[in-house]
Structure formats: structure tokens, C-alpha cells
Design a protein around this motif. Structure first.
Motif, PDB file in Angstrom:
ATOM      1  N   ILE A   1       0.913  -1.141   0.027  1.00 17.90           N
ATOM      2  CA  ILE A   1       0.025   0.119   0.050  1.00 17.90           C
ATOM      3  C   ILE A   1       0.934   1.310  -0.156  1.00 17.90           C
ATOM      4  O   ILE A   1       0.260   2.348   0.032  1.00 17.90           O
ATOM      5  N   TRP A   2       1.997   1.126   0.018  1.00 19.58           N
ATOM      6  CA  TRP A   2       3.114   2.182   0.253  1.00 19.58           C
ATOM      7  C   TRP A   2       3.827   2.586  -1.160  1.00 19.58           C
ATOM      8  O   TRP A   2       4.452   3.491  -1.264  1.00 19.58           O
TER       9      TRP A   2
ATOM     10  N   TRP B   1       7.950   0.745   9.753  1.00 17.06           N
ATOM     11  CA  TRP B   1       9.429   1.064   9.175  1.00 17.06           C
ATOM     12  C   TRP B   1      10.242   2.116  10.134  1.00 17.06           C
ATOM     13  O   TRP B   1       9.787   2.148  11.044  1.00 17.06           O
TER      14      TRP B   1
ATOM     15  N   ALA C   1       9.958   2.096  16.159  1.00 19.93           N
ATOM     16  CA  ALA C   1      10.637   3.038  15.079  1.00 19.93           C
ATOM     17  C   ALA C   1      11.460   3.979  15.599  1.00 19.93           C
ATOM     18  O   ALA C   1      11.420   4.273  16.800  1.00 19.93           O
TER      19      ALA C   1
ATOM     20  N   GLU D   1      -5.714  -4.157   8.308  1.00 22.56           N
ATOM     21  CA  GLU D   1      -5.086  -2.904   9.140  1.00 22.56           C
ATOM     22  C   GLU D   1      -4.256  -3.395  10.229  1.00 22.56           C
ATOM     23  O   GLU D   1      -3.177  -2.796  10.560  1.00 22.56           O
TER      24      GLU D   1
ATOM     25  N   ASN E   1      11.402   7.107  14.901  1.00 20.58           N
ATOM     26  CA  ASN E   1      10.694   8.239  15.295  1.00 20.58           C
ATOM     27  C   ASN E   1       9.688   7.572  16.578  1.00 20.58           C
ATOM     28  O   ASN E   1      10.174   6.663  17.031  1.00 20.58           O
TER      29      ASN E   1
ATOM     30  N   TYR F   1      -1.042  -4.274   8.563  1.00 21.97           N
ATOM     31  CA  TYR F   1      -0.237  -3.014   8.140  1.00 21.97           C
ATOM     32  C   TYR F   1       0.359  -2.413   9.408  1.00 21.97           C
ATOM     33  O   TYR F   1       1.402  -1.734   9.232  1.00 21.97           O
TER      34      TYR F   1
END
Ligand SMILES: Nc1nc2c(c(=O)[nH]1)N[C@H]1C(S)=C(S)[C@@H](COP(=O)(O)O)O[C@H]1N2
Ligand SMILES: [Mo]
Length: 169
Positions: free
Chosen positions: A70-71, A160, A101, A152, A103, A155
Motif C-alpha cells: 500500500i506504500w 518502518w 521505530a 489493518e 521516530n 499494516y
């Protein structure tokens, strides 16, 4: 030459007796660290944690697949190490992992739901991923191989910019 053998036997006995991490059982990284694993693990190389550089991760059993995601606009080839193999390598003893991650995103994944997938991908189309490109590591599934990988939940587990895995008891 009996002294080192005796010393390691004592260390082993100590670790078995206390159930604590056997520090030093993994080789230390020599290049920049791209993945740190903490929590309930048996094999470490820096205090209570296991740190991996690119070569250490690349040396574990590898898998490659090509999938739509989806990315991405086009089918993408990912290669890396099954998350299950990464966890086995550090002797993970737990029920869940927290994939974090670099982040502030993180997601829990139950360990009993790890099969051949996901993998911890370190290469995208054969190239290392920059942080700008969702690197250095990306947890991915072969999304178009099975409908169950198009949810979902899956996902949300596709973390990442992965940098740290915490193993939860
Ligand atoms: N590093 C990182 N990975 C992440 C996220 C994120 O915010 N940061 N979002 C997750 C969630 S909740 C989902 S559903 C998927 C898709 O996110 P997107 O729709 O924002 O691209 O990526 C997952 N991986
Ligand atoms: Mo999401």
C-alpha cells in the motif's frame, strides 16, 4: 589453558543458576548499530541488550520476496531475515514484542503469530534503505500472497524505520 575453560564453565553455571542473560554470547558489532534488541533475551553483547550492525543481521537466514504494497506504486522486492529468526538468534523468551521505530511509532506483535513472515527487511530492491526511505529496517509481509496479509492489523505491524525491538515477557 584450563583456566579459560573453567572460567566459562563457571560463567555458564552462574547464568543457568540465575536465569540471567549470558552476556557476551553474541559477537559485538563492529560497524554502526542498526538494530537493538532488549527485554527478555538470553543472548546479548552489550550489557542486557543485543546490538546488530548490518553484517550481523545479513548473516542470519535470509528470505526474499516481491510484493505489491500500500506504500509503493510498483511491485517491490524485499529481502531480510524472518522476524522469528532474529528473535531466535537472541534467545527471546516472551509473549509479545514491541517493534519500535526510530521516530515515536511502536506496535506490539504477539510472538505466537510469527510464522515465516514478517521479515525484518534490510534491502529494498537490492539496496539498503535510507531513513528517508523507510529504513534502516522495515518489518514487511508478502501482502499480495495472502488475503490475511491485507488487514489493518498487519499494516499496523509493518513498522518502518525500525531500530529497536523490546521482548516482553
Ligand atoms: N515507523 C512507522 N511505521 C508505521 C507507521 C508509522 O507511523 N511509523 N504507521 C503504521 C500504521 S498504523 C499503518 S496502518 C501502516 C500504514 O500507515 P500509513 O497509512 O500512514 O502509510 O504503517 C504502519 N507503520
Ligand atoms: Mo494504521
Amino acid at each position: 589453558m584450563t583456566v579459560p575453560i573453567r572460567a566459562s564453565a563457571v560463567l555458564l553455571a552462574l547464568c543457568l543458576a540465575t536465569g540471567s542473560a549470558a552476556n557476551g554470547t553474541l559477537p559485538a558489532p563492529s560497524d554502526p548499530v542498526i538494530l537493538t534488541i532488549s527485554g527478555t533475551i538470553l543472548h546479548t553483547n552489550d550489557g542486557d541488550v543485543a546490538r546488530f550492525d548490518r553484517a550481523m543481521l545479513a548473516g542470519l537466514p535470509r528470505v526474499e520476496f516481491t510484493t505489491e504494497t500500500i506504500w509503493t506504486d510498483e511491485a517491490t522486492t524485499f529481502s531480510g531475515v524472518p522476524l522469528r529468526e532474529v528473535l531466535a538468534h537472541v534467545g527471546a523468551q516472551g509473549s509479545h514484542i514491541l517493534a519500535m521505530a526510530i521516530n515515536d511509532y511502536s506496535m506490539e506483535i504477539p510472538m505466537d503469530e510469527l510464522g515465516d513472515y514478517p521479515i525484518v527487511a534490510d534491502l529494498l530492491n537490492g539496496e539498503p534503505m535510507s531513513v528517508r526511505d523507510k529504513g534502516p529496517l522495515w518489518i514487511v509481509y508478502p501482502y499480495d500472497q495472502d488475503d490475511s496479509f491485507q488487514s489493518e492489523v498487519i499494516y499496523s505491524r509493518s513498522v518502518w524505520q525500525l531500530g529497536h525491538i523490546q521482548v516482553l515477557p
